[in-house]
Design a protein around this motif. Structure first.
Motif, PDB file in Angstrom:
ATOM      1  N   UNK A   8       8.103 -33.354  42.194  1.00 27.10           N
ATOM      2  CA  UNK A   8       8.536 -32.344  43.493  1.00 27.10           C
ATOM      3  C   UNK A   8      10.045 -31.766  43.141  1.00 27.10           C
ATOM      4  N   UNK A   9      11.128 -32.998  43.055  1.00 27.31           N
ATOM      5  CA  UNK A   9      12.215 -32.701  42.552  1.00 27.31           C
ATOM      6  C   UNK A   9      12.646 -31.531  41.143  1.00 27.31           C
ATOM      7  N   UNK A  10      11.482 -32.172  40.589  1.00 22.41           N
ATOM      8  CA  UNK A  10      11.857 -32.144  38.890  1.00 22.41           C
ATOM      9  C   UNK A  10      11.476 -30.508  38.575  1.00 22.41           C
ATOM     10  N   UNK A  32       3.187 -25.889  48.953  1.00 23.48           N
ATOM     11  CA  UNK A  32       1.555 -24.892  49.626  1.00 23.48           C
ATOM     12  C   UNK A  32       0.460 -25.396  48.584  1.00 23.48           C
ATOM     13  N   UNK A  33       0.751 -25.039  47.181  1.00 23.18           N
ATOM     14  CA  UNK A  33      -0.317 -25.434  46.202  1.00 23.18           C
ATOM     15  C   UNK A  33      -0.557 -26.409  46.329  1.00 23.18           C
ATOM     16  N   UNK A  34       0.339 -27.426  45.863  1.00 24.27           N
ATOM     17  CA  UNK A  34       0.406 -29.110  46.362  1.00 24.27           C
ATOM     18  C   UNK A  34      -0.261 -29.646  47.307  1.00 24.27           C
ATOM     19  N   UNK A  35       0.121 -29.349  48.580  1.00 26.85           N
ATOM     20  CA  UNK A  35      -0.451 -29.700  49.781  1.00 26.85           C
ATOM     21  C   UNK A  35      -1.646 -29.492  50.095  1.00 26.85           C
ATOM     22  N   UNK A  36      -2.461 -28.361  49.388  1.00 26.82           N
ATOM     23  CA  UNK A  36      -3.913 -27.763  49.244  1.00 26.82           C
ATOM     24  C   UNK A  36      -4.976 -28.865  48.848  1.00 26.82           C
ATOM     25  N   UNK A  37      -4.673 -29.761  47.598  1.00 31.68           N
ATOM     26  CA  UNK A  37      -4.452 -30.102  46.779  1.00 31.68           C
ATOM     27  C   UNK A  37      -4.522 -31.675  46.971  1.00 31.68           C
ATOM     28  N   UNK A  46      -2.152 -33.486  42.764  1.00 33.28           N
ATOM     29  CA  UNK A  46      -0.834 -33.041  43.653  1.00 33.28           C
ATOM     30  C   UNK A  46       0.558 -32.837  42.666  1.00 33.28           C
ATOM     31  N   UNK A  47       0.667 -33.295  41.478  1.00 36.92           N
ATOM     32  CA  UNK A  47       1.351 -33.037  40.408  1.00 36.92           C
ATOM     33  C   UNK A  47       1.411 -31.415  39.691  1.00 36.92           C
ATOM     34  N   UNK A  48       0.206 -31.507  39.273  1.00 32.80           N
ATOM     35  CA  UNK A  48      -0.049 -30.438  38.395  1.00 32.80           C
ATOM     36  C   UNK A  48      -0.234 -29.546  39.593  1.00 32.80           C
ATOM     37  N   UNK A  49       0.073 -29.268  40.950  1.00 32.98           N
ATOM     38  CA  UNK A  49      -0.010 -27.865  42.069  1.00 32.98           C
ATOM     39  C   UNK A  49       1.336 -27.741  41.905  1.00 32.98           C
ATOM     40  N   UNK A  50       2.548 -28.978  41.667  1.00 30.03           N
ATOM     41  CA  UNK A  50       3.543 -28.699  42.261  1.00 30.03           C
ATOM     42  C   UNK A  50       4.218 -28.244  40.920  1.00 30.03           C
ATOM     43  N   UNK A  51       3.530 -28.635  39.502  1.00 30.98           N
ATOM     44  CA  UNK A  51       3.999 -27.057  38.356  1.00 30.98           C
ATOM     45  C   UNK A  51       3.650 -26.805  37.446  1.00 30.98           C
ATOM     46  N   UNK A  93      -9.258 -17.653  33.580  1.00 33.06           N
ATOM     47  CA  UNK A  93     -10.025 -18.011  35.079  1.00 33.06           C
ATOM     48  C   UNK A  93     -11.365 -19.037  34.351  1.00 33.06           C
ATOM     49  N   UNK A  94     -12.188 -18.561  33.285  1.00 37.12           N
ATOM     50  CA  UNK A  94     -13.350 -19.213  32.710  1.00 37.12           C
ATOM     51  C   UNK A  94     -12.904 -20.292  31.885  1.00 37.12           C
ATOM     52  N   UNK A  95     -12.359 -19.802  31.181  1.00 38.19           N
ATOM     53  CA  UNK A  95     -11.698 -21.422  30.796  1.00 38.19           C
ATOM     54  C   UNK A  95     -10.784 -22.747  31.891  1.00 38.19           C
ATOM     55  N   UNK A  96     -10.226 -22.095  32.685  1.00 45.24           N
ATOM     56  CA  UNK A  96     -10.463 -22.960  33.481  1.00 45.24           C
ATOM     57  C   UNK A  96     -11.034 -23.873  34.800  1.00 45.24           C
ATOM     58  N   UNK A  97     -12.497 -22.912  34.422  1.00 44.53           N
ATOM     59  CA  UNK A  97     -14.014 -24.000  35.082  1.00 44.53           C
ATOM     60  C   UNK A  97     -13.750 -24.515  34.154  1.00 44.53           C
ATOM     61  N   UNK A  98     -14.171 -24.791  32.518  1.00 44.36           N
ATOM     62  CA  UNK A  98     -14.155 -25.991  31.604  1.00 44.36           C
ATOM     63  C   UNK A  98     -13.895 -27.138  32.139  1.00 44.36           C
ATOM     64  N   UNK A  99     -12.421 -26.738  33.155  1.00 48.68           N
ATOM     65  CA  UNK A  99     -12.111 -28.521  33.347  1.00 48.68           C
ATOM     66  C   UNK A  99     -11.676 -28.400  35.171  1.00 48.68           C
ATOM     67  N   UNK A 100     -12.497 -29.424  35.044  1.00 46.30           N
ATOM     68  CA  UNK A 100     -12.720 -29.320  37.154  1.00 46.30           C
ATOM     69  C   UNK A 100     -11.144 -29.986  37.584  1.00 46.30           C
ATOM     70  N   UNK A 101     -10.476 -30.230  37.403  1.00 49.98           N
ATOM     71  CA  UNK A 101      -9.691 -30.657  37.982  1.00 49.98           C
ATOM     72  C   UNK A 101      -8.235 -29.603  38.049  1.00 49.98           C
ATOM     73  N   UNK A 102      -8.555 -28.814  36.961  1.00 53.76           N
ATOM     74  CA  UNK A 102      -7.163 -27.856  36.597  1.00 53.76           C
ATOM     75  C   UNK A 102      -8.397 -26.528  37.368  1.00 53.76           C
ATOM     76  N   UNK A 103      -9.906 -26.503  37.607  1.00 55.60           N
ATOM     77  CA  UNK A 103     -10.315 -24.966  39.038  1.00 55.60           C
ATOM     78  C   UNK A 103      -9.788 -25.606  39.816  1.00 55.60           C
ATOM     79  N   UNK A 104      -9.453 -27.082  40.763  1.00 59.66           N
ATOM     80  CA  UNK A 104      -9.079 -27.042  41.553  1.00 59.66           C
ATOM     81  C   UNK A 104      -7.579 -26.173  41.623  1.00 59.66           C
ATOM     82  N   UNK A 105      -6.716 -26.967  41.053  1.00 57.96           N
ATOM     83  CA  UNK A 105      -5.464 -26.663  41.179  1.00 57.96           C
ATOM     84  C   UNK A 105      -5.458 -24.866  41.237  1.00 57.96           C
TER      85      UNK A 105
END
Length: 169
Positions: A8-10, A32-37, A46-51, A93-105
């Motif tokens: 978060x500091x980074x 806000x994105x990280x909070x949703x995760x 959460x880290x991916x949401x922050x970054x 968006x189609x590329x993102x849906x191939x990765x379940x964690x990226x999809x959630x982010x």
């Protein structure tokens, strides 16, 4: 290992001085994105949401993130949700849906970008164009995730989207 707080500091330092489309400090969006995760109890998410916008909106690179101690999987998710030159948004968006964690982010990002209080501050033409873009993305993103996961994110990030859930499941 690097902590969520250090990430978060980074992110705060990297986005310092940046504002979003409505003039709010950019760090508020990524928080806000990280909070949703956060309900998933997965620091990687959460880290991916922050970054998630770091590679697009700052001079940071994936390599620099790795050198800073960001876990490789977090960097992979961030890379998955990052726009690539010449790649149309719907293809991204189609590329993102191939990765379940990226999809959630991306679901959390989309939900925050779709908040009515934020959209109301945009000019009408931009508001309508973005609303259509984000609706179209949800039509791809939401079915790629479990309904209860989408609901958990939306409840935190943008409860106004809850009524839309039934149209995707």
């Amino acid at each position: 290992m690097i902590s969520v707080r250090e990430i978060e500091i980074l992110a705060d330092r990297a986005h310092a001085g940046q504002t979003d489309k409505i003039g709010v400090p950019y760090i508020e969006h990524v928080r806000a994105v990280a909070a949703g995760l956060s309900p998933f109890g997965d620091d990687t998410l959460v880290m991916a949401g922050l970054l998630h916008d770091l590679l697009e909106d700052t001079d940071w690179t994936a390599q620099r993130l790795r050198e800073a101690g960001v876990p490789g999987r977090v960097v992979e998710i961030v890379e998955a949700v990052t726009n690539q030159a010449g790649v149309p948004y719907d293809e991204k968006i189609r590329r993102i849906t191939a990765d379940p964690q990226a999809t959630l982010v991306k679901i959390a990002d989309n939900a925050h970008n779709s908040r009515p209080d934020r959209a109301a501050q945009l000019p009408a033409d931009k508001r309508e164009r973005l609303a259509a873009k984000y609706r179209s993305a949800r039509a791809e993103l939401w079915p790629a995730a479990a309904r209860n996961d989408v609901e958990a994110i939306v409840r935190i990030v943008n409860p106004s989207l809850l009524a839309e859930l039934g149209t995707h499941y």
